[in-house]
Design a protein around this motif. Structure first.
Motif, PDB file in Angstrom:
ATOM      1  N   ARG A 175       0.821  -1.215   0.000  1.00  7.80           N
ATOM      2  CA  ARG A 175       0.000   0.000   0.000  1.00  7.80           C
ATOM      3  C   ARG A 175       0.857   1.269   0.000  1.00  7.80           C
ATOM      4  O   ARG A 175       0.595   2.215  -0.757  1.00  7.80           O
ATOM      5  CB  ARG A 175      -0.891  -0.043   1.249  1.00  7.80           C
ATOM      6  N   LEU A 176       1.884   1.289   0.801  1.00  9.01           N
ATOM      7  CA  LEU A 176       2.741   2.476   0.843  1.00  9.01           C
ATOM      8  C   LEU A 176       3.506   2.629  -0.463  1.00  9.01           C
ATOM      9  O   LEU A 176       3.762   3.751  -0.927  1.00  9.01           O
ATOM     10  CB  LEU A 176       3.699   2.394   2.043  1.00  9.01           C
ATOM     11  N   ALA A 177       3.840   1.523  -1.092  1.00  8.10           N
ATOM     12  CA  ALA A 177       4.533   1.574  -2.381  1.00  8.10           C
ATOM     13  C   ALA A 177       3.610   2.153  -3.457  1.00  8.10           C
ATOM     14  O   ALA A 177       4.022   2.980  -4.277  1.00  8.10           O
ATOM     15  CB  ALA A 177       5.004   0.172  -2.774  1.00  8.10           C
ATOM     16  N   GLU A 178       2.363   1.717  -3.456  1.00 12.16           N
ATOM     17  CA  GLU A 178       1.422   2.219  -4.453  1.00 12.16           C
ATOM     18  C   GLU A 178       1.209   3.726  -4.262  1.00 12.16           C
ATOM     19  O   GLU A 178       1.170   4.496  -5.233  1.00 12.16           O
ATOM     20  CB  GLU A 178       0.083   1.476  -4.340  1.00 12.16           C
ATOM     21  N   ALA A 179       1.113   4.163  -3.016  1.00 15.67           N
ATOM     22  CA  ALA A 179       0.965   5.604  -2.755  1.00 15.67           C
ATOM     23  C   ALA A 179       2.169   6.365  -3.300  1.00 15.67           C
ATOM     24  O   ALA A 179       2.033   7.450  -3.896  1.00 15.67           O
ATOM     25  CB  ALA A 179       0.811   5.848  -1.251  1.00 15.67           C
ATOM     26  N   THR A 180       3.335   5.796  -3.127  1.00 22.82           N
ATOM     27  CA  THR A 180       4.557   6.433  -3.621  1.00 22.82           C
ATOM     28  C   THR A 180       4.513   6.580  -5.141  1.00 22.82           C
ATOM     29  O   THR A 180       4.825   7.636  -5.699  1.00 22.82           O
ATOM     30  CB  THR A 180       5.789   5.596  -3.214  1.00 22.82           C
ATOM     31  N   ARG A 181       4.122   5.499  -5.808  1.00 17.24           N
ATOM     32  CA  ARG A 181       4.088   5.551  -7.279  1.00 17.24           C
ATOM     33  C   ARG A 181       3.071   6.575  -7.778  1.00 17.24           C
ATOM     34  O   ARG A 181       3.296   7.247  -8.780  1.00 17.24           O
ATOM     35  CB  ARG A 181       3.777   4.161  -7.831  1.00 17.24           C
ATOM     36  N   ARG A 182       1.961   6.688  -7.076  1.00 17.31           N
ATOM     37  CA  ARG A 182       0.979   7.703  -7.483  1.00 17.31           C
ATOM     38  C   ARG A 182       1.557   9.105  -7.360  1.00 17.31           C
ATOM     39  O   ARG A 182       1.298   9.979  -8.191  1.00 17.31           O
ATOM     40  CB  ARG A 182      -0.295   7.560  -6.643  1.00 17.31           C
ATOM     41  N   VAL A 242       2.228  14.677  -3.502  1.00 17.07           N
ATOM     42  CA  VAL A 242       1.853  14.395  -2.115  1.00 17.07           C
ATOM     43  C   VAL A 242       0.337  14.287  -2.012  1.00 17.07           C
ATOM     44  O   VAL A 242      -0.201  13.360  -1.386  1.00 17.07           O
ATOM     45  CB  VAL A 242       2.397  15.493  -1.173  1.00 17.07           C
ATOM     46  N   ALA A 243      -0.359  15.227  -2.646  1.00 14.15           N
ATOM     47  CA  ALA A 243      -1.825  15.216  -2.577  1.00 14.15           C
ATOM     48  C   ALA A 243      -2.386  13.914  -3.151  1.00 14.15           C
ATOM     49  O   ALA A 243      -3.321  13.323  -2.587  1.00 14.15           O
ATOM     50  CB  ALA A 243      -2.396  16.422  -3.329  1.00 14.15           C
ATOM     51  N   GLU A 244      -1.816  13.452  -4.242  1.00 12.76           N
ATOM     52  CA  GLU A 244      -2.266  12.176  -4.830  1.00 12.76           C
ATOM     53  C   GLU A 244      -2.050  11.027  -3.849  1.00 12.76           C
ATOM     54  O   GLU A 244      -2.902  10.154  -3.677  1.00 12.76           O
ATOM     55  CB  GLU A 244      -1.461  11.863  -6.101  1.00 12.76           C
ATOM     56  N   ALA A 245      -0.890  11.026  -3.254  1.00 13.55           N
ATOM     57  CA  ALA A 245      -0.570   9.940  -2.316  1.00 13.55           C
ATOM     58  C   ALA A 245      -1.522   9.970  -1.129  1.00 13.55           C
ATOM     59  O   ALA A 245      -2.030   8.927  -0.691  1.00 13.55           O
ATOM     60  CB  ALA A 245       0.882  10.064  -1.848  1.00 13.55           C
ATOM     61  N   LEU A 246      -1.780  11.171  -0.622  1.00 11.33           N
ATOM     62  CA  LEU A 246      -2.684  11.278   0.525  1.00 11.33           C
ATOM     63  C   LEU A 246      -4.084  10.791   0.150  1.00 11.33           C
ATOM     64  O   LEU A 246      -4.749  10.110   0.951  1.00 11.33           O
ATOM     65  CB  LEU A 246      -2.740  12.715   1.047  1.00 11.33           C
ATOM     66  N   ASP A 247      -4.544  11.145  -1.046  1.00 14.18           N
ATOM     67  CA  ASP A 247      -5.871  10.678  -1.471  1.00 14.18           C
ATOM     68  C   ASP A 247      -5.928   9.148  -1.440  1.00 14.18           C
ATOM     69  O   ASP A 247      -6.903   8.564  -0.984  1.00 14.18           O
ATOM     70  CB  ASP A 247      -6.173  11.160  -2.906  1.00 14.18           C
ATOM     71  N   TYR A 248      -4.877   8.551  -1.929  1.00 19.55           N
ATOM     72  CA  TYR A 248      -4.853   7.090  -1.972  1.00 19.55           C
ATOM     73  C   TYR A 248      -4.793   6.496  -0.561  1.00 19.55           C
ATOM     74  O   TYR A 248      -5.510   5.562  -0.229  1.00 19.55           O
ATOM     75  CB  TYR A 248      -3.659   6.615  -2.812  1.00 19.55           C
ATOM     76  N   LEU A 249      -3.924   7.069   0.245  1.00 25.10           N
ATOM     77  CA  LEU A 249      -3.789   6.558   1.620  1.00 25.10           C
ATOM     78  C   LEU A 249      -5.111   6.690   2.370  1.00 25.10           C
ATOM     79  O   LEU A 249      -5.528   5.790   3.102  1.00 25.10           O
ATOM     80  CB  LEU A 249      -2.684   7.318   2.368  1.00 25.10           C
TER      81      LEU A 249
END
Lengths: 395, 395, 395, 395
Positions: free
Chosen positions: D276-283, D378-385
């Protein structure tokens, strides 16, 4: 300070040698004192403390020194002008008396020679004479840290009961708790005062009050000023695991670990260990031809031994020689025995070989300092330690 | 507790995130508090504390909570029935007022809306009216931890001076010390109250009083009961590096390390860092469309920001969502703003990326908790943090 | 394991008692091993190591045991079939021989009785006979950890020189480094092998090679397989403070602290301390009527003493009795002296009272285990320790 | 180094952020490695390691770097001149190839573009062509730390099986173990290579080999020189909890604690968290308009993400800007992608807000360094998280 190799021997009667398990526990990151995790943790610690005091009554933890907890015992239960019966067992009993006076209490201070514990007979007599029950409390030191005399609290309890007197019984357990058997409920003590840096093996910073129901009742009408020390707000918060002011979280981490260690060893085993190491110490002292300050063998302390210097020799000179040469701290003489005694702490996280090192340091120090004495104390102590291991040999 | 990976974000306004250097220092073995080594060590710490308070006056260290140090300020300087002027800046000012009342003082409590700091004009007016100088002390909170409003202490000083009034000035610096510029000597403060677990980056357990010569003079005739808190025996012992009761050695180890860290960074740099991170936080809050509790931009706190919830939403629900999902503790609303605000602590051992993580946790939490708000707060904060780094780019 | 109060006495000849300063250093958070901060740090450590080996030549640090570093010394300098002269001083010399054989070297293994160090005369003779210089290296153990015999390396150097022989000189300093004077440059040693868990007072995990210019030259043509152990890539990286593979950062933190401690005490003082504590130990052994394994007083080890059991008694039984009763670990007999000797480690972070505790544990253990011996060893040791403090008394 | 407040963000793909529980465990005093207490402890650790590798086969622990464990895998199983099939997935695969060559093996090195994992089809083809079974081993990297591409080991297994080929399968799990699902037994791997400083959250210093029965059989006839790395003496000692040479006790303390943490969280939860953290990073990376080095979404690594710099910009300049300004370490580009990529480590003791801080540091750093990119990662990652927390909200 010059560099000194190897471990320091901290053989004062507190602070004691802090075990590394406790030191590591202290270094956990602080958490939110209003979080569910904190509540669960502090309830565990508070329950554990009850077992250490051998009580089902609540125990209060202050961020304070032991002195603070002595003050707390008085201000929560008494009102200005109240009479309190205290006994001059030594320096710390005297300090507690002075504190009571400062707070505006009327103190009956039974004189003592600093070589004995409390005489329960006199307590009984005083209370019997007090027909109007003007005396509101009897306050004694369980183990007088300045002299190494341990009072028999259960006899004091009996004396109070025989006199049919309603006075509260307050006991300073600062240097006995978790080292010498102390039974809060069985002995009917109303307020016990403790702290962190002795048998609990922690650094200084925590003061403790174990509080009976009778003491809590008394606190409702007590009129000495109290705010920081007031029990009730703390007890109210503690029910859910919280505190009315920010608690000393990291010292509580250490306390949790210390309680675990005491219970892994078993409280009765802890007491037996202290008794045995104390007896070995006294055998060394006698073999040296030196005198133990405590004059009554039934009152010998299991947590420390105060040793009288031969006439004309200064105890603090000896302590300096030992510190400089052997990297060991011994306790100084306090108050009126300043210079006349040194104190060997043998409490806390301690074992046979640490004691052997300790006594070796004293023996060599006595020689280096030119004190008249006989060698052979260490040998006596070793004989005793060995003999008392006999039954346990596993081969 | 369920296992949570990674570091906890302790973003309450104290205790703050304890740096690992301090945690390691805490875990040094305790030493003899009557040894030469201790004396040298404690003198170093006491000198360092003066620099942190920006004073040449002595600083007293108690084994206590901050509350204890607030009590100490009053009992050392005042007598029963003395009048004291206090200001309702928020929860902690109110608690201090309650404490003063409990101690038997007459409190003039200037009402406040919990959204502002102290109005120096009103202080000046009150003192001017007090022609007989019945008011013995003015006691204010520098940074009100419950609201995030910082009072301008130097203006209060000026107001007192303009009124030509001899009242003592006492200041609670609990959540400002070592985070927000506080100048004890320059501002002519008589007693400053601090503690360990905020800007000093330590666990809780130490209370502090910085004490002016005028305050010490006042203490000589002050008649409130004081024993544990009495300054003079401590100051007497401190001269040689000792304490009248067993000092909290391991917390002092941590304090020495914390002072070293603050001075390696430079006290002015510490303040500037807090100012910058606080401004970034406020930009995030505004971008979220939420309201900052502190109503006066000149009084915005650099150590914490209290945020008002939209009508109908409970702050503690939000805090629970954030704790459960993001392993972050935020400050609860205290007293009359309970449930209405949450507080973001941005003080102590803290930096840009820790703040970015913190604000991210709030932003995601607001969304998860279903609070009406606009995303983009984190982005605003990052823009500001980046912009204010511009001059410093080294490539 | 049953709970045991107090400090464990780790009196094996390594790992030694880890000082708390080193333990705290170990617990610093790991950093990026490719960062400027790391480079600065590792250069400091590598420079410090040179001073410990008393050399201006580079010292290589492996994440490995000491065994690994012994292997490294051989594979970097020799080729398959090379002849190497080794001496059977005890178990570890034998293991090194076995290792050399495994690696495909031709070993001349001079027999020994495990009670002596290296006889430089025989070395000289062997080299003189080797007219064709077939022998490529002489490899000896400085302090044989299994027997407590210390060889005079400088005499071996002289013997080699007198023979005019070009063989490399390799020395295992595993249990001498930072405990017994070892002079890499002055004695013209080509490869010294060390590790972390003895005189360096660290946990196990680091292997060391101090490497002369001549050894580096030899490594260029050496054809034994080497990859992990290859010096040159490490030396190339070390120039800038980096490593060809991820270095063991936290053990290096501990190493930095250990070097600081050794230099605060002064390396010569460290050696003198070990000499004195070793002599006290031997006096105790003799007073017990037991025999020291090392037969030549000029070769007595200052870091450990191996003690022969009376005929018919098993050393490991004794060790078990002591561990169970006194919470002390002693070294077992290794290889062909298994059961016949026990070893007392008196190296590392160690002092008079720790030794007194150690010897007390042995003396009581001998009695408990029913070994025929005379009491009084501790008393002898104390007399010596006291006597040798005489000049230093400060009153 | 200039003082930097707050926690360092160690976002290289190992060493990872060491949790404080592990750091405290590391600082326990070292014990006798030949004591019963040690045996019990090490057996616990060795059993735990099996669960982490998901195997019932033994796991060997070396005091070494990961490189050492890579060497161990080869020298225990192969003989000079043996053929081994390896795949150029990136820098670390290349280093392993070089090592094999140095050891005298014949390497078939399948070329790669450093943007993909291993193609199982080609492996199958090569093995099928190898009718005489000259290839003795297939050695691949599970998660290529230099590129962030994870190979599907189970497909390689199937390819080997389909080819009916007896080659050993060796897998480098250095940056996958305890972060990305790795199933030693289920996938029929013969030797897995791991180390301490990645998913195991320890400092560097331990190398690991998980060893199948088939590998042990192969080791009996393998003729590459091995001494330090030889499995059998270690396995023989390990049966009783001991080691043939002094084990790295304190790192093992840390390992025990790390295993406990992983199992408290649950190994499957650990993997899911990394995914999950990896996917957030890629986003975040995509939102920045930057390219992920790994070209195949099915091979994206869950432990790190390598990011390509826009043409003309140097990754190490960016890393310097970020280190200087934001106290964060990112991974450098290694080998042929030096300067062209930077790597974000998101493995080990890590959570949502630490990732938010990490990505914020990258986003601000990109801006400060003047790299052409779009904000909003960062905003994309936060949305995903936030989105992926939805189901878990507890109010």
């Amino acid at each position: 300070m010059a560099f000194t190799s190897g471990r320091h021997f901290l053989q004062i009667p507190g602070p004691t040698n802090t075990p590394d398990r406790v030191l590591r526990a202290l270094s956990r990151p602080t958490i939110d004192h209003r979080s569910p995790e904190f509540a669960q943790f502090s309830l565990e610690v508070l329950e554990g403390l009850k077992r250490i005091f051998q009580t089902s009554a609540p125990v209060i933890v202050y961020p304070s020194s032991g002195t603070g907890a002595l003050e707390a015992a008085l201000v929560n239960t008494l009102s200005p002008g109240d009479r309190i019966l205290m006994v001059e067992t030594g320096h710390f009993a005297t300090l507690w008396r002075n504190l009571a006076v400062e707070l505006g209490l009327e103190v009956d201070f039974l004189p003592g020679d600093w070589r004995h514990g409390v005489d329960a007979t006199i307590i009984g007599k005083k209370l019997t004479e007090d027909e109007k029950h003007a005396i509101r409390a009897v306050a004694v030191v369980h183990n007088e840290t300045s002299t190494g005399a341990t009072s028999r609290v259960h006899e004091i309890r009996k004396a109070i009961d025989r006199a049919g007197h309603p006075a509260l019984l307050m006991v300073d357990t600062i240097s006995s708790l978790a080292s010498i058997d102390y039974r809060h409920d069985e002995w009917g003590v109303d307020v016990a005062v403790g702290c962190s840096q002795k048998g609990l093996m922690l650094p200084p910073g925590l003061g403790l009050n174990a509080v009976s129901e009778k003491a809590r009742q008394a606190s409702k009408s007590a009129r000495l000023t109290k705010s920081y020390w007031a029990w009730e707000p703390i007890l109210a918060g503690n029910k859910a695991g919280f505190f009315p002011y920010t608690p000393p979280t990291n010292l509580l981490y250490g306390l949790r670990e210390a309680i675990r260690m005491l219970e892994e060893e078993g409280l009765q085993n802890v007491f037996a260990r202290h008794d045995r190491l104390a007896e070995a110490t006294r055998r060394a002292v006698r073999a040296w031809g030196l005198e133990i300050l405590c004059a009554d063998p039934e009152e010998f302390s299991s947590s420390l031994t105060a040793v009288l210097m031969p006439e004309g020799y200064d105890a603090d000179d000896l302590r300096g020689v030992i510190l400089t040469n052997f990297n060991m701290s011994l306790g100084t003489g306090l108050g009126k025995v300043k210079g006349k005694v040194f104190r060997i702490g043998h409490l806390g996280d301690f074992n046979d070989l640490m004691l052997a090192g300790t006594l070796s340091g004293v023996e060599m120090g006595l020689a280096l300092a030119g004190i008249p004495f006989s060698k052979g104390g260490v040998a006596e102590a070793l004989d005793y330690l060995e003999f008392t291991r006999k039954g346990k040999v596993s081969r």
